[in-house]
Design a protein around this motif. Structure first.
Motif, mmCIF file in Angstrom:
data_model
loop_
_atom_site.group_PDB
_atom_site.id
_atom_site.type_symbol
_atom_site.label_atom_id
_atom_site.label_comp_id
_atom_site.label_asym_id
_atom_site.label_seq_id
_atom_site.Cartn_x
_atom_site.Cartn_y
_atom_site.Cartn_z
ATOM 1 N N GLU A 37 0.839 -1.212 0.000
ATOM 2 C CA GLU A 37 0.000 0.000 0.000
ATOM 3 C C GLU A 37 0.871 1.259 0.000
ATOM 4 N N ARG A 40 2.568 1.654 -3.409
ATOM 5 C CA ARG A 40 1.663 2.171 -4.422
ATOM 6 C C ARG A 40 1.532 3.698 -4.321
ATOM 7 N N ALA A 43 4.634 5.126 -5.753
ATOM 8 C CA ALA A 43 4.687 4.924 -7.206
ATOM 9 C C ALA A 43 3.787 5.919 -7.933
ATOM 10 N N ILE A 44 2.564 6.110 -7.423
ATOM 11 C CA ILE A 44 1.628 7.017 -8.087
ATOM 12 C C ILE A 44 2.146 8.451 -8.024
ATOM 13 N N GLU A 48 3.398 10.361 -11.493
ATOM 14 C CA GLU A 48 2.741 11.586 -11.968
ATOM 15 C C GLU A 48 3.760 12.722 -12.077
ATOM 16 N N ASN A 113 -3.419 14.341 -7.823
ATOM 17 C CA ASN A 113 -3.093 12.946 -7.484
ATOM 18 C C ASN A 113 -1.879 12.882 -6.571
ATOM 19 N N LYS A 116 -2.792 13.901 -3.154
ATOM 20 C CA LYS A 116 -3.630 12.892 -2.507
ATOM 21 C C LYS A 116 -2.783 11.777 -1.886
ATOM 22 N N TYR A 117 -1.715 11.386 -2.579
ATOM 23 C CA TYR A 117 -0.969 10.216 -2.128
ATOM 24 C C TYR A 117 0.295 10.533 -1.331
ATOM 25 N N LEU B 38 -4.820 6.135 -12.244
ATOM 26 C CA LEU B 38 -3.963 6.343 -11.073
ATOM 27 C C LEU B 38 -4.757 6.924 -9.906
ATOM 28 N N MET B 62 2.286 0.345 -12.016
ATOM 29 C CA MET B 62 2.249 1.165 -10.796
ATOM 30 C C MET B 62 1.107 0.736 -9.872
#
Lengths: 140, 114
Positions: A37, A40, A43-44, A48, A113, A116-117, B38, B62
């Motif tokens: 988790e 990920r 990675a995101i 981006e 994005n 958010k992450y 994503l 990803m």
């Protein structure tokens, strides 16, 4: 534990190569046994950012420091810079050309994005000089 | 639903065999916008898309997705196929359009959410 340090060149305007640095970081985290988790989210956010470097920044360098409880990612480009960072953060706002949209990006979701992450997202930018994006993701 | 079942349902062809040919896949996501994938994907295993460039594989990678379905009879170049093979992601091409492909798989039990 000492932190791990990596640097990756990100080629500008080479769309087929975009994502290689993020891919490499993802593999490293996987080998380290970081929770999927967390991997990920890293990675995101990084992917981006890397795409942004390729599309808008003319490429640059990704500087990665992995600590036992978090990762720090610095994406540095010397591209055209961001005029209005607040506006750029608005979901759906994009300055990408149609050719970028045809590639599946440029929907104005990149920075939202990333926000958010990431646990911390800082953007420094000067028009005509370049942009540095700092991403920190904590491992839970 | 196994990969072989997806291929059969969609009159598809397997362009690259992934590491998970025998795994049971439960859910899918369909989009041509990789940023949306994503943003919104949680644990969906299958990516259905009309986009046909290496970023499709990168995005799937990803998100730990296991299978990509290219709709509308898109024929990917070797770079995309090689990348999918290298990453162990199954790549399927189907002549069906996006809406039809989604409908067929949904009706056969593939879910939107995990």
């Amino acid at each position: 534990m000492e932190n791990l340090h990596f640097e990756y060149e990100v080629a500008g305007n080479n769309f087929s190569q975009a994502g290689m640095a993020s891919d490499a970081v993802k593999s490293t985290l996987k080998k380290m046994g970081i929770a999927s988790e967390d991997i990920r989210r890293v990675a995101i956010a990084m992917y981006e950012g890397e795409i942004n470097m390729v599309i808008h920044g003319g490429g640059g360098v990704a500087v990665i420091d992995i600590f036992f409880d978090h990762i720090e990612i610095k994406l540095i480009d010397h591209g055209k810079g961001i005029e209005n960072i607040e506006l750029a953060m608005t979901p759906g706002y994009s300055t990408a050309e149609d050719e970028i949209r045809a590639l599946g990006f440029g929907a104005g979701m990149g920075l939202p994005n990333m926000k958010k992450y990431a646990d911390v997202l800082e953007i420094e930018s000067e028009v005509g000089v370049g942009t540095t994006v700092y991403i920190r993701v904590d491992f839970h | 639903m196994k990969v072989s079942e997806i291929v059969q349902l969609l009159d598809g062809v397997v362009l690259s065999e992934g590491d998970n040919m025998e795994k049971d896949l439960h859910s899918a996501c369909a989009s041509d916008m990789m940023s949306d994938v994503l943003a919104f994907v949680k644990d969906q295993a299958v990516l259905i898309t009309g986009l046909c460039n290496p970023q499709v594989v990168r995005t799937a990678e990803m998100m730990d997705m296991l299978c990509i379905v290219l709709v509308r009879g898109k024929k990917p170049d070797t770079t995309l196929v090689e990348l999918a093979r290298d990453r162990g992601i199954t790549l399927i091409a189907t002549p069906h359009r996006m809406f039809a492909a989604c409908g067929i798989l949904y009706q056969a039990g593939l879910k939107a959410e995990v």
